[in-house]
Design an enzyme around this catalytic site. Structure first.
Site, PDB file in Angstrom:
ATOM      1  N   ASP A   1      11.559  -8.629   0.800  1.00  0.00           N
ATOM      2  CA  ASP A   1      11.491  -8.816   2.259  1.00  0.00           C
ATOM      3  C   ASP A   1      10.186  -9.470   2.695  1.00  0.00           C
ATOM      4  O   ASP A   1      10.150 -10.161   3.715  1.00  0.00           O
ATOM      5  CB  ASP A   1      11.755  -7.512   3.027  1.00  0.00           C
ATOM      6  CG  ASP A   1      10.892  -6.358   2.602  1.00  0.00           C
ATOM      7  OD1 ASP A   1      10.069  -6.532   1.688  1.00  0.00           O
ATOM      8  OD2 ASP A   1      11.039  -5.258   3.178  1.00  0.00           O
TER       9      ASP A   1
HETATM   10  C1  LAN Z   1       5.188  -0.141   0.533  1.00  0.00           C
HETATM   11  C2  LAN Z   1       4.745  -0.828   1.735  1.00  0.00           C
HETATM   12  C3  LAN Z   1       5.593  -1.971   2.158  1.00  0.00           C
HETATM   13  C4  LAN Z   1       7.042  -1.800   1.821  1.00  0.00           C
HETATM   14  C5  LAN Z   1       7.976  -2.741   2.593  1.00  0.00           C
HETATM   15  C6  LAN Z   1       7.633  -4.216   2.474  1.00  0.00           C
HETATM   16  C7  LAN Z   1       7.905  -2.391   4.085  1.00  0.00           C
HETATM   17  C8  LAN Z   1       9.378  -2.479   2.118  1.00  0.00           C
HETATM   18  O1  LAN Z   1      10.302  -3.160   2.912  1.00  0.00           O
HETATM   19  C9  LAN Z   1       9.493  -2.710   0.625  1.00  0.00           C
HETATM   20  C10 LAN Z   1       8.591  -1.737  -0.136  1.00  0.00           C
HETATM   21  C11 LAN Z   1       7.112  -1.800   0.286  1.00  0.00           C
HETATM   22  C12 LAN Z   1       6.492  -3.015  -0.365  1.00  0.00           C
HETATM   23  C13 LAN Z   1       6.314  -0.568  -0.171  1.00  0.00           C
HETATM   24  C14 LAN Z   1       6.675   0.121  -1.423  1.00  0.00           C
HETATM   25  C15 LAN Z   1       5.957   1.450  -1.714  1.00  0.00           C
HETATM   26  C16 LAN Z   1       4.500   1.440  -1.282  1.00  0.00           C
HETATM   27  C17 LAN Z   1       3.777   0.351  -2.041  1.00  0.00           C
HETATM   28  C18 LAN Z   1       4.493   1.150   0.225  1.00  0.00           C
HETATM   29  C19 LAN Z   1       5.223   2.181   1.058  1.00  0.00           C
HETATM   30  C20 LAN Z   1       3.027   1.327   0.543  1.00  0.00           C
HETATM   31  C21 LAN Z   1       2.561   2.495  -0.345  1.00  0.00           C
HETATM   32  C22 LAN Z   1       3.693   2.750  -1.363  1.00  0.00           C
HETATM   33  C23 LAN Z   1       3.142   3.162  -2.735  1.00  0.00           C
HETATM   34  C24 LAN Z   1       4.291   3.546  -3.648  1.00  0.00           C
HETATM   35  C25 LAN Z   1       2.161   4.315  -2.545  1.00  0.00           C
HETATM   36  C26 LAN Z   1       1.684   4.924  -3.796  1.00  0.00           C
HETATM   37  C27 LAN Z   1       2.488   6.097  -4.117  1.00  0.00           C
HETATM   38  C28 LAN Z   1       3.251   6.226  -5.197  1.00  0.00           C
HETATM   39  C29 LAN Z   1       4.395   7.133  -5.124  1.00  0.00           C
HETATM   40  C30 LAN Z   1       3.007   5.507  -6.454  1.00  0.00           C
END
Ligand code: LAN
Length: 721
Positions: free
Chosen positions: A454
């Site tokens: 996305d």
């Molecule tokens: C995010 C932030 C952005 C998010 C979107 C782009 C909004 C989504 O549409 C796709 C997935 C994604 C990129 C995403 C995946 C998981 C993340 C990276 C996070 C929510 C920000 C933090 C999270 C990450 C997994 C945090 C660390 C924790 C763990 C469980 C490893």
């Protein structure tokens, strides 16, 4: 002394902090502290610095908006002041409370002395976020759990807070009341074992040997969701090594503080399945429990004489993946958890004076954000691309981009987006099982290097929108757009939907192996209406610019996305959101998809059902408000107060659907306008985002971007501008 008073005691001089932008790589931002003196005087604080820390920005009061369009314009007049000199809008990205402690433990193992001001602000943040129940949860909006409370208590102690200072005694009592640290979830067990405050015997086997499985094995780690894979890998290495950091006096003290019983009396193997009830979101599956029994027997074998080479090969294979990941991402890694774990693996293998450790340390500050409440580790090294691509589209779609005063902002946004597109596949592309990234846009910065479906869609849309303006240059060529279309087409799953970072690489039954009790649906990359819509809308816009490139494939792809969206509508007319809260967020996206497919309120019963769903949730004051509990439980959870961000999402959904209920849209706009501050900003309300079903994460830029977008689009839709 209360938590607030203790927090205030640690406040550093806010006039010393500056956000340094683009030091080493595009989009990078890092907070620095300047002591009083000539250097501080020569570098005045800007609006971004002041706003981020909650200081008065000195921005002028704007003439009161009389129409939705004027309110949108005021919104952008304010928000453009938060654009950094390189073009992006630097934003706080907090919420999760389990990230910073890992980093502090890693730095303790490195023997790094954290600078005084940073230390103080890290402490201040935690005391400011302490809940009245005297503990912390998984994230700032959740009630206390063992995981949140123990990890953050330990972190405070490591930062130099005394065991009885301020509310510390009460926090310790809370830990004991919750049963003590024995029942901490697995990720906490691992961190405490590294620190020497838990025994590795109390952690379920995490064998690095899994990296020796051939690729065809249905549960081989390369098939797991990227974040799980890249947390598991260093975790398995550290478990395989039974890594323990320096055993200091403090570590010994902590052993006595976080357990109600004497540390020496704890039966560690009995703790492996001991997870405090309040922490447990996703209990271990029976299959997983059985496997753990089998693996425990395997571990009991005198493997040093029996299967030593297998463990060695596993450690080697896992370590290889760790090096690939570091080198692919400029030592940031995919996210904050793997960052801290990878740092330790490199320390263990290569020693403190190695290049790898030096390069890791140089990328720590990228994750530390200074907020009005203090400092914390962010969910990623920022949300740069995500925020700017929505802002770009909002500016163009509302017509605000054509206003003279916004042109410079738009040109700089385009320049930033141009430089953010990833131009090549990662160095260790095949070896690290990566999705292609040539042509993609990432979530934060190009150096982080990860394709997200996305983000690529929205990045491409933002770029195309800005390049469509009469006054902007066209830095992103058609060839480069075609590269991103190639990425998007390559990421469609057989069922038509889109996952986040990669294709779905294995069966959803792999959830049986989910070892993280605090998260749900993490083992493979799932398919999401949000990601699917971003891709669909990007491809739709692209083919208007270039109708020849892979035209048939794009058509087939779009048809299949729409069918997937149809299939995933819930009986109540909504869609479940996995990255924003929740039904409001995903329903907005899904309605955009359907609008592109030509389905509107006038011709589609399915769109009418979705509109009815949204309208049924409109509150008496005209707004919408949902809590993160919707994501946790899968049932709509009504917020007691309407929220401007959800109101904006609902309005955009209704506008995509061409809802005939203009009065509802007008009332929603009125609510957003009534909350606008005199300088054009909106105040922060409740959290907006979520991940892994159970952890809320804040998107503070959304209140500006989506309010501007919804008001501007509503003005056009209602014929006001
Ligand atoms: C995010 C932030 C952005 C998010 C979107 C782009 C909004 C989504 O549409 C796709 C997935 C994604 C990129 C995403 C995946 C998981 C993340 C990276 C996070 C929510 C920000 C933090 C999270 C990450 C997994 C945090 C660390 C924790 C763990 C469980 C490893």
């Amino acid at each position: 002394m209360s938590a607030k008073e203790t927090a205030d005691k640690y406040r550093t001089d806010p006039a010393g902090w500056r956000l340094k932008v683009s030091e080493d790589s595009h989009g990078q931002h890092k907070w620095v502290y300047l002591a009083p003196g000539p250097q501080r005087d020569a570098w005045p604080q800007n609006a971004v610095d002041k706003y981020s820390m909650g200081l008065p920005t000195g921005l002028p009061e704007l003439p009161k908006a009389r129409t939705a369009y004027e309110a949108a314009r005021n919104g952008l007049t304010f928000y453009r002041e938060l654009q950094s000199e390189d073009g992006h809008f630097a934003t706080e990205y907090g919420g999760p409370l389990f990230l910073t402690p890992g980093l502090i433990i890693a730095l303790h193992c490195y023997g790094v002395e954290i600078p005084r001001e940073r230390k103080a602000e890290l402490i201040r943040y935690l005391f400011n976020k302490l809940r009245p129940e005297m503990g912390w949860g998984l994230h700032t909006a959740a009630p206390p759990t063992v995981f949140g409370t123990v990890m953050n208590y330990v972190m405070l102690r490591m930062l130099g807070v005394g065991p009885d200072e301020g509310p510390m005694t009460a926090i310790r009592a809370k830990i004991h009341e919750l049963g003590g640290a024995t029942g901490i979830p697995t990720w906490g067990k691992v961190w405490l074992s590294i620190l020497g405050c838990y025994d590795w015997e109390g952690v379920n086997p995490t064998p690095p040997e899994l990296w020796c499985l051939p690729d065809w094995v249905p549960f081989a780690p390369w098939r797991w969701w990227i974040h799980v894979r890249l947390v598991f890998t260093p975790m398995a290495y550290l478990w395989g090594r039974r890594y323990i950091g320096p055993q200091t006096t403090l570590v010994n003290e902590l052993r006595q503080e976080i357990y109600p019983q004497p540390y020496e009396s704890i039966n560690w193997p009995a703790q492996r399945e001991n997870i405090a009830p309040g922490d447990l979101y996703n209990p271990h599956h029976l299959v997983f429990r059985f496997l753990n029994r089998v693996l425990a027997v395997y571990e009991k074998m005198p493997y040093m004489s029996c299967v030593p080479s297998l463990r060695k090969a596993g450690l080697k294979a896992a370590y290889r993946q760790i090096v690939y990941e570091d080198e692919n991402t400029g030592y940031q890694t995919v996210g904050p958890v793997s960052k801290a774990f990878n740092m330790l693996c490199r320390l263990d293998k290569e020693g403190r004076d190695s290049d790898a450790c030096r390069l890791h340390l140089a990328k720590v500050d990228d994750f530390l954000w200074m907020s009005r409440d203090g400092m914390f580790m962010t969910g990623t090294n920022g949300s740069q691309l995500w925020d700017i691509s929505f802002m770009a589209q909002a500016a163009v779609e509302t017509g605000l981009a054509d206003e003279e005063e916004n042109k410079e902002t738009c040109i700089r946004m385009l320049d930033w987006l141009d430089k953010c597109q990833i131009r090549q596949n990662p160095r260790w592309y095949r070896e690290a099982y990566r999705q292609a990234s040539k042509g993609a846009w990432p979530f934060s910065t190009p150096e982080q290097s990860y394709t997200v479906s996305d983000c690529t869609g929205e990045g491409l849309k933002g770029t195309m929108a800005l390049q469509s303006l009469s006054y902007t240059p066209n830095p992103v060529s058609i060839e480069r757009m075609r590269d991103s279309v190639d990425v998007l087409l390559s990421m469609q799953n057989p069922s038509g939907g889109y996952a986040s970072y990669e294709l779905q690489r294995g069966s959803e039954r792999m959830e049986w192996l989910n070892a993280a009790e605090v998260f749900g649906k993490i083992m493979v990359d799932y398919l999401y209406p949000e990601c699917s819509t971003s891709v669909l809308s990007a491809l739709e816009h692209f083919r208007k610019i270039d109708s020849t490139y892979r035209a048939d494939e794009i058509q087939v792809c779009l048809d299949r996305v729409v069918q997937w969206i149809h299939r995933n509508q819930r009986p109540d007319g909504s869609w479940y959101g996995s990255w924003g809260i929740c039904f409001t967020y995903a329903t907005m996206f899904a309605l955009e998809s359907l609008a592109i497919a030509g389905e509107t309120h006038a011709n589609s019963p399915r769109v009418r059902r979705a509109c009815d769903f949204l309208l049924s949730k409109q509150m008496a004051d005209g707004g919408w408000g949902e809590t993160y509990m919707s994501c946790v439980t899968g049932e709509y959870s009504q917020h007691e107060q309407s929220q401007v961000v959800m109101t904006a999402w609902a309005l955009l959904g209704l506008i995509y659907a061409q809802s005939p209920d203009h009065d509802a849209i007008r009332r929603g706009c009125a609510l957003i306008m009534s909350r606008q501050l005199p300088d054009g900003a909106w105040a922060q309300e409740d959290t907006e985002g979520i991940f892994n079903k159970n952890c809320a994460i804040d998107y503070p830029a959304f209140k500006h971007i989506f309010c501007i977008w919804a008001l501007g689009r509503a003005a056009k839709y209602l014929g006001e501008a």
